[in-house]
Design a protein around this motif. Sequence first.
Motif, PDB file in Angstrom:
ATOM      1  N   ASP A 155       0.847  -1.188   0.000  1.00  0.00           N
ATOM      2  CA  ASP A 155       0.000   0.000   0.000  1.00  0.00           C
ATOM      3  C   ASP A 155       0.885   1.241   0.000  1.00  0.00           C
ATOM      4  O   ASP A 155       1.819   1.349   0.817  1.00  0.00           O
ATOM      5  CB  ASP A 155      -0.917  -0.009   1.226  1.00  0.00           C
ATOM      6  N   PRO A 156       0.647   2.195  -0.884  1.00  0.00           N
ATOM      7  CA  PRO A 156       1.560   3.349  -0.976  1.00  0.00           C
ATOM      8  C   PRO A 156       1.562   4.235   0.261  1.00  0.00           C
ATOM      9  O   PRO A 156       2.575   4.875   0.564  1.00  0.00           O
ATOM     10  CB  PRO A 156       1.034   4.100  -2.201  1.00  0.00           C
ATOM     11  N   VAL A 157       0.460   4.279   0.982  1.00  0.00           N
ATOM     12  CA  VAL A 157       0.377   5.149   2.153  1.00  0.00           C
ATOM     13  C   VAL A 157       0.775   4.408   3.422  1.00  0.00           C
ATOM     14  O   VAL A 157       1.446   4.971   4.300  1.00  0.00           O
ATOM     15  CB  VAL A 157      -1.048   5.734   2.289  1.00  0.00           C
ATOM     16  N   CYS A 158       0.361   3.144   3.522  1.00  0.00           N
ATOM     17  CA  CYS A 158       0.590   2.401   4.770  1.00  0.00           C
ATOM     18  C   CYS A 158       1.094   0.986   4.469  1.00  0.00           C
ATOM     19  O   CYS A 158       0.341   0.013   4.605  1.00  0.00           O
ATOM     20  CB  CYS A 158      -0.699   2.357   5.580  1.00  0.00           C
ATOM     21  N   PRO A 159       2.359   0.857   4.052  1.00  0.00           N
ATOM     22  CA  PRO A 159       2.903  -0.500   3.839  1.00  0.00           C
ATOM     23  C   PRO A 159       3.060  -1.223   5.172  1.00  0.00           C
ATOM     24  O   PRO A 159       3.481  -0.629   6.168  1.00  0.00           O
ATOM     25  CB  PRO A 159       4.250  -0.231   3.174  1.00  0.00           C
ATOM     26  N   ASP A 178       5.888   4.784  13.389  1.00  0.00           N
ATOM     27  CA  ASP A 178       4.897   3.730  13.149  1.00  0.00           C
ATOM     28  C   ASP A 178       3.487   4.296  13.021  1.00  0.00           C
ATOM     29  O   ASP A 178       2.538   3.816  13.642  1.00  0.00           O
ATOM     30  CB  ASP A 178       4.929   2.704  14.287  1.00  0.00           C
ATOM     31  N   ILE A 179       3.337   5.297  12.194  1.00  0.00           N
ATOM     32  CA  ILE A 179       2.036   5.948  12.019  1.00  0.00           C
ATOM     33  C   ILE A 179       1.757   6.059  10.526  1.00  0.00           C
ATOM     34  O   ILE A 179       2.645   6.422   9.743  1.00  0.00           O
ATOM     35  CB  ILE A 179       2.009   7.343  12.677  1.00  0.00           C
ATOM     36  N   CYS A 180       0.541   5.724  10.154  1.00  0.00           N
ATOM     37  CA  CYS A 180       0.102   5.893   8.768  1.00  0.00           C
ATOM     38  C   CYS A 180      -0.866   7.076   8.724  1.00  0.00           C
ATOM     39  O   CYS A 180      -1.905   7.063   9.411  1.00  0.00           O
ATOM     40  CB  CYS A 180      -0.593   4.631   8.269  1.00  0.00           C
ATOM     41  N   VAL A 181      -0.524   8.060   7.930  1.00  0.00           N
ATOM     42  CA  VAL A 181      -1.320   9.287   7.844  1.00  0.00           C
ATOM     43  C   VAL A 181      -2.027   9.320   6.490  1.00  0.00           C
ATOM     44  O   VAL A 181      -1.379   9.291   5.440  1.00  0.00           O
ATOM     45  CB  VAL A 181      -0.443  10.538   8.017  1.00  0.00           C
ATOM     46  N   PHE A 182      -3.346   9.401   6.521  1.00  0.00           N
ATOM     47  CA  PHE A 182      -4.168   9.472   5.314  1.00  0.00           C
ATOM     48  C   PHE A 182      -4.732  10.893   5.227  1.00  0.00           C
ATOM     49  O   PHE A 182      -5.756  11.212   5.845  1.00  0.00           O
ATOM     50  CB  PHE A 182      -5.296   8.436   5.376  1.00  0.00           C
ATOM     51  N   GLN A 183      -4.048  11.720   4.463  1.00  0.00           N
ATOM     52  CA  GLN A 183      -4.433  13.126   4.389  1.00  0.00           C
ATOM     53  C   GLN A 183      -5.817  13.284   3.764  1.00  0.00           C
ATOM     54  O   GLN A 183      -6.609  14.122   4.218  1.00  0.00           O
ATOM     55  CB  GLN A 183      -3.397  13.901   3.575  1.00  0.00           C
ATOM     56  N   ALA A 184      -6.100  12.494   2.738  1.00  0.00           N
ATOM     57  CA  ALA A 184      -7.395  12.629   2.067  1.00  0.00           C
ATOM     58  C   ALA A 184      -8.551  12.284   2.992  1.00  0.00           C
ATOM     59  O   ALA A 184      -9.640  12.861   2.890  1.00  0.00           O
ATOM     60  CB  ALA A 184      -7.441  11.734   0.832  1.00  0.00           C
ATOM     61  N   GLN A 185      -8.357  11.368   3.903  1.00  0.00           N
ATOM     62  CA  GLN A 185      -9.414  10.985   4.854  1.00  0.00           C
ATOM     63  C   GLN A 185      -9.294  11.707   6.185  1.00  0.00           C
ATOM     64  O   GLN A 185     -10.074  11.444   7.100  1.00  0.00           O
ATOM     65  CB  GLN A 185      -9.381   9.474   5.094  1.00  0.00           C
ATOM     66  N   ASP A 186      -8.299  12.619   6.299  1.00  0.00           N
ATOM     67  CA  ASP A 186      -8.095  13.363   7.538  1.00  0.00           C
ATOM     68  C   ASP A 186      -7.990  12.403   8.727  1.00  0.00           C
ATOM     69  O   ASP A 186      -8.628  12.578   9.770  1.00  0.00           O
ATOM     70  CB  ASP A 186      -9.255  14.359   7.745  1.00  0.00           C
ATOM     71  N   CYS A 187      -7.128  11.366   8.562  1.00  0.00           N
ATOM     72  CA  CYS A 187      -7.075  10.307   9.584  1.00  0.00           C
ATOM     73  C   CYS A 187      -5.631   9.847   9.777  1.00  0.00           C
ATOM     74  O   CYS A 187      -4.898   9.645   8.793  1.00  0.00           O
ATOM     75  CB  CYS A 187      -7.951   9.135   9.152  1.00  0.00           C
ATOM     76  N   ALA A 188      -5.228   9.704  11.023  1.00  0.00           N
ATOM     77  CA  ALA A 188      -3.906   9.177  11.385  1.00  0.00           C
ATOM     78  C   ALA A 188      -4.107   7.886  12.183  1.00  0.00           C
ATOM     79  O   ALA A 188      -4.881   7.867  13.148  1.00  0.00           O
ATOM     80  CB  ALA A 188      -3.117  10.197  12.200  1.00  0.00           C
ATOM     81  N   THR A 189      -3.427   6.826  11.771  1.00  0.00           N
ATOM     82  CA  THR A 189      -3.619   5.521  12.412  1.00  0.00           C
ATOM     83  C   THR A 189      -2.275   4.942  12.854  1.00  0.00           C
ATOM     84  O   THR A 189      -1.218   5.311  12.336  1.00  0.00           O
ATOM     85  CB  THR A 189      -4.290   4.525  11.447  1.00  0.00           C
ATOM     86  N   THR A 190      -2.338   4.023  13.795  1.00  0.00           N
ATOM     87  CA  THR A 190      -1.160   3.299  14.280  1.00  0.00           C
ATOM     88  C   THR A 190      -1.476   1.808  14.229  1.00  0.00           C
ATOM     89  O   THR A 190      -1.986   1.236  15.208  1.00  0.00           O
ATOM     90  CB  THR A 190      -0.802   3.720  15.713  1.00  0.00           C
ATOM     91  N   PRO A 191      -1.196   1.128  13.114  1.00  0.00           N
ATOM     92  CA  PRO A 191      -1.599  -0.286  12.962  1.00  0.00           C
ATOM     93  C   PRO A 191      -0.761  -1.265  13.767  1.00  0.00           C
ATOM     94  O   PRO A 191      -1.103  -2.452  13.826  1.00  0.00           O
ATOM     95  CB  PRO A 191      -1.421  -0.536  11.456  1.00  0.00           C
ATOM     96  N   LYS A 192       0.331  -0.828  14.360  1.00  0.00           N
ATOM     97  CA  LYS A 192       1.246  -1.745  15.021  1.00  0.00           C
ATOM     98  C   LYS A 192       0.569  -2.472  16.178  1.00  0.00           C
ATOM     99  O   LYS A 192      -0.190  -1.883  16.934  1.00  0.00           O
ATOM    100  CB  LYS A 192       2.465  -0.984  15.542  1.00  0.00           C
ATOM    101  N   GLY A 193       0.871  -3.763  16.295  1.00  0.00           N
ATOM    102  CA  GLY A 193       0.367  -4.534  17.424  1.00  0.00           C
ATOM    103  C   GLY A 193      -0.056  -5.928  17.011  1.00  0.00           C
ATOM    104  O   GLY A 193       0.112  -6.355  15.868  1.00  0.00           O
ATOM    105  N   LEU A 194      -0.603  -6.646  17.978  1.00  0.00           N
ATOM    106  CA  LEU A 194      -1.085  -8.002  17.719  1.00  0.00           C
ATOM    107  C   LEU A 194      -2.566  -7.943  17.392  1.00  0.00           C
ATOM    108  O   LEU A 194      -3.373  -7.423  18.163  1.00  0.00           O
ATOM    109  CB  LEU A 194      -0.854  -8.893  18.950  1.00  0.00           C
ATOM    110  N   TRP A 195      -2.914  -8.481  16.234  1.00  0.00           N
ATOM    111  CA  TRP A 195      -4.300  -8.572  15.802  1.00  0.00           C
ATOM    112  C   TRP A 195      -4.784  -9.984  16.089  1.00  0.00           C
ATOM    113  O   TRP A 195      -4.235 -10.955  15.556  1.00  0.00           O
ATOM    114  CB  TRP A 195      -4.417  -8.234  14.316  1.00  0.00           C
ATOM    115  N   GLY A 196      -5.779 -10.089  16.943  1.00  0.00           N
ATOM    116  CA  GLY A 196      -6.239 -11.409  17.346  1.00  0.00           C
ATOM    117  C   GLY A 196      -7.713 -11.421  17.674  1.00  0.00           C
ATOM    118  O   GLY A 196      -8.454 -10.464  17.388  1.00  0.00           O
ATOM    119  N   PRO A 197      -8.188 -12.498  18.325  1.00  0.00           N
ATOM    120  CA  PRO A 197      -9.610 -12.597  18.668  1.00  0.00           C
ATOM    121  C   PRO A 197     -10.002 -11.564  19.720  1.00  0.00           C
ATOM    122  O   PRO A 197      -9.167 -10.994  20.420  1.00  0.00           O
ATOM    123  CB  PRO A 197      -9.733 -14.030  19.226  1.00  0.00           C
TER     124      PRO A 197
END
Length: 318
Positions: A155-159, A178-197
């Motif tokens: 992904d070009p914005v958030c690999p 470790d932050i993905c910034v989506f200027q068009a959506q006015d949103c900053a995210t931090t996807p790092k971590g364990l994704w689980g149940p």
Amino acid sequence: MPSFRPLATALVLALAGAALPAPASAQNFFEELFGIGRAARPAAPPRPAAPAAPMDAPPPAADPRPAAPPPAPRPVVIKAPSDDGAIGQDLLQNGSAGSLKLERAQGGLTARVTLEGTRISQPIESCRVSLSKGAPLALTDQGRPNGVTRLASSDPVCPLRMEILEGSVLVTPLTEPDICVFQAQDCATTPKGLWGPGAASLVTRAQEFDGARGAADRAVRENYRVMTQRAKREEIRPIVAEQAAFSADREQMCRAYAREGVHGFCHLRITEARVLSLATRLGLTVSTAPTASNAPRPVRRRPPPVEGMNPGFLDTGE
């Protein structure tokens, strides 16, 4: 009539002298005859007998020999997680936010990822962004450099880098920081971590996770011990620092997982991943097939209780 007493005495003495040819024998005879020989001496007390060894006494110890040196520690490897345990599952970041779902497509894997964050213009407000506009995101298989399957998105914005653990995915953004910034959506995210149940589905397995984590912690310590023994003197300090950093990073990451203090799911999965990473560095082959040490043990069921009989009587102690 003459007396015969002197004649009898002389006859006895003559016979005694004839029977004992040597002077020493004659002396001994007279000593015994008149009670001044060995018969008149007090008997010597008997010598105390040595105590008999008991029948079950061990044999006398052999000559002491130097003890053999303890065996060198051996690296530990556990079964690698199967990708099927995470594929097709609806996983949540830290068990509470966003969504991630791995899917098979044309012999490879894709992912549908939705991230939650905060608005850039209004940090107190939340926002959501779906990567690739909600379409499946193509993933590149990078093999198993650390003992588990590694995938990468472009992904070009958030690999992202994704490592498949048991029933979960460890996500690391490839951006700095470790932050993905989506200027068009006015949103900053931090996807790092364990994704689980979700946390609610993990609480009932807390005891299982706790026992497995103890074994994983011991395996990590054993593998670090092997590394320090194999390392050169100048390499030992970095290894010790690495172990300390791992413990701190794991604690910081897992404290964000929902209700982690109750179930311990995150600590277990991160520790298992560490065991596999160290085993790979030590040259061990990591496999997803069970081995003699990690194969599941068959469950032995107790016989049903017989009516009218004390159930404890049938308890086999299993």
